[in-house]
Design an enzyme around this catalytic site. Structure first.
Site, mmCIF file in Angstrom:
data_model
loop_
_atom_site.group_PDB
_atom_site.id
_atom_site.type_symbol
_atom_site.label_atom_id
_atom_site.label_comp_id
_atom_site.label_asym_id
_atom_site.label_seq_id
_atom_site.Cartn_x
_atom_site.Cartn_y
_atom_site.Cartn_z
ATOM 1 N N ASP A 106 0.880 -1.159 0.000
ATOM 2 C CA ASP A 106 0.000 0.000 0.000
ATOM 3 C C ASP A 106 0.926 1.220 0.000
ATOM 4 O O ASP A 106 1.536 1.537 1.020
ATOM 5 C CB ASP A 106 -0.892 0.006 1.242
ATOM 6 N N GLU A 144 -1.159 -1.387 -4.789
ATOM 7 C CA GLU A 144 -2.417 -0.671 -4.994
ATOM 8 C C GLU A 144 -2.203 0.485 -5.956
ATOM 9 O O GLU A 144 -1.216 1.220 -5.853
ATOM 10 C CB GLU A 144 -2.959 -0.159 -3.655
ATOM 11 N N ASP A 202 -2.474 1.025 6.904
ATOM 12 C CA ASP A 202 -1.714 0.783 5.676
ATOM 13 C C ASP A 202 -1.204 -0.658 5.611
ATOM 14 O O ASP A 202 -1.069 -1.230 4.533
ATOM 15 C CB ASP A 202 -0.524 1.749 5.588
#
Length: 163
Positions: A7, A67, A140
């Site tokens: 992330d 992501e 996260d």
């Protein structure tokens, strides 16, 4: 197969490493790379890059899921997160890893089965999928594990489709 989920961010990069053993996903390691606010952006990017290279060398993933950038109203934040994604992708490619990119919608769909799921629903499903006692923090880290799970599911599906 060992998968590293990421992330991306400039202040916090969440990472999660899982092993795919048959139909089971086993957590290997997870955590975050954090950079200090007020530090020069180039230095923060260098720190992210170098730490990620160390993690790749230590855990030897076979693939990386990352992501995709969700563009929000803050253009400055979007640009710096995009820069962080760039150094993360560079590190993975330099180590010869394949990269899968997933939108937040795709990750939610893979984890919860519903693309508009709430963050807490995704986090709880990550905890359940990986049989963790608690939801990983900061958020996260749970998000990175969700990306790794999404990549594991996508890889399996793509493998079946290619046959």
């Amino acid at each position: 197969m060992r998968i590293m989920g990421i992330d991306p961010g400039i202040a916090i990069v969440g990472f999660g490493i899982v092993d795919k053993k048959g139909h089971q996903l086993v957590p290997v390691q997870y955590g975050s790379i954090q950079t200090e606010a007020g530090t020069d952006t180039a230095e923060r990017l260098k720190s992210i890059y170098e730490t990620l290279l160390e993690l790749i060398d230590r855990y030897q993933p076979d693939a990386v899921g990352i992501e995709k950038l969700f563009f929000n109203r803050n253009v400055t934040t979007a640009i710096t997160v995009g820069q962080a994604r760039g150094v993360i992708m560079l590190a993975a490619v330099q180590k010869g890893l394949t990269i899968g990119e997933y939108t937040p919608l795709q990750v939610k769909q893979a984890i919860v089965g519903y693309g508009q799921a709430e963050k807490r629903q995704v986090q709880e499903m990550v905890r359940m999928f990986l049989r963790l006692q608690a939801v990983p923090k900061p958020d996260d880290v749970a998000d990175a594990l969700a990306v790794a799970i999404c990549h594991a599911h996508s890889f399996t599906l793509n493998e079946k489709l290619s046959r």
